[in-house]
Design a protein around this motif. Structure first.
Motif, PDB file in Angstrom:
ATOM      1  N   UNK A   1       0.829  -1.208   0.000  1.00 12.32           N
ATOM      2  CA  UNK A   1       0.000   0.000   0.000  1.00 12.32           C
ATOM      3  C   UNK A   1       0.865   1.259   0.000  1.00 12.32           C
ATOM      4  N   UNK A   2       1.913   1.255   0.787  1.00 12.49           N
ATOM      5  CA  UNK A   2       2.825   2.393   0.848  1.00 12.49           C
ATOM      6  C   UNK A   2       3.505   2.610  -0.497  1.00 12.49           C
ATOM      7  N   UNK A   3       3.958   1.541  -1.130  1.00 15.60           N
ATOM      8  CA  UNK A   3       4.604   1.648  -2.433  1.00 15.60           C
ATOM      9  C   UNK A   3       3.629   2.137  -3.492  1.00 15.60           C
ATOM     10  N   UNK A   4       2.374   1.710  -3.416  1.00 18.70           N
ATOM     11  CA  UNK A   4       1.364   2.178  -4.381  1.00 18.70           C
ATOM     12  C   UNK A   4       1.192   3.692  -4.278  1.00 18.70           C
ATOM     13  N   UNK A   5       1.222   4.213  -3.057  1.00 20.50           N
ATOM     14  CA  UNK A   5       1.118   5.661  -2.868  1.00 20.50           C
ATOM     15  C   UNK A   5       2.347   6.371  -3.415  1.00 20.50           C
ATOM     16  N   UNK A   6       3.504   5.808  -3.152  1.00 24.30           N
ATOM     17  CA  UNK A   6       4.750   6.434  -3.602  1.00 24.30           C
ATOM     18  C   UNK A   6       4.898   6.385  -5.128  1.00 24.30           C
ATOM     19  N   UNK A   7       4.386   5.326  -5.729  1.00 25.19           N
ATOM     20  CA  UNK A   7       4.513   5.164  -7.182  1.00 25.19           C
ATOM     21  C   UNK A   7       3.499   5.993  -7.953  1.00 25.19           C
ATOM     22  N   UNK A   8       2.437   6.437  -7.280  1.00 22.45           N
ATOM     23  CA  UNK A   8       1.372   7.209  -7.972  1.00 22.45           C
ATOM     24  C   UNK A   8       1.813   8.600  -8.356  1.00 22.45           C
TER      25      UNK A   8
END
Length: 84
Positions: free
Chosen positions: A77-84
């Motif tokens: 979830x954290x990576x999804x936010x950072x990648x957005x």
């Protein structure tokens, strides 16, 4: 042209070799090191993200000394936010 810094800039040691060195020195537990590698594999983390998270982990460990590893779902979830 930008001005050069007047004082030398200290370079930080690369995060992943430093993490391994701290493990060898007994400063990082085996469960933590292998927990990180399992977490990276489970969350499909890129090389740059592994390095960034290892640096974050080492910084948090230096500040607090007791760091809880996130669950794979939390890291994803954290990576999804950072990648957005």
């Amino acid at each position: 042209m930008p001005a050069l810094p007047s004082a030398p800039v200290a370079r930080r040691a690369p995060a992943l070799p430093l993490l391994l060195a701290r493990y060898i020195a007994g400063e990082v537990a085996e469960a933590q090191l292998f927990g990180l590698t399992d977490l990276f594999d489970a969350a499909d983390v890129s090389a740059e993200e592994r390095t960034a998270f290892a640096r974050f982990y080492l910084d948090a460990l230096a500040e607090d000394g007791d760091v809880r590893l996130p669950k794979a779902e939390e890291l994803t979830a954290l990576l999804a936010l950072a990648r957005a």
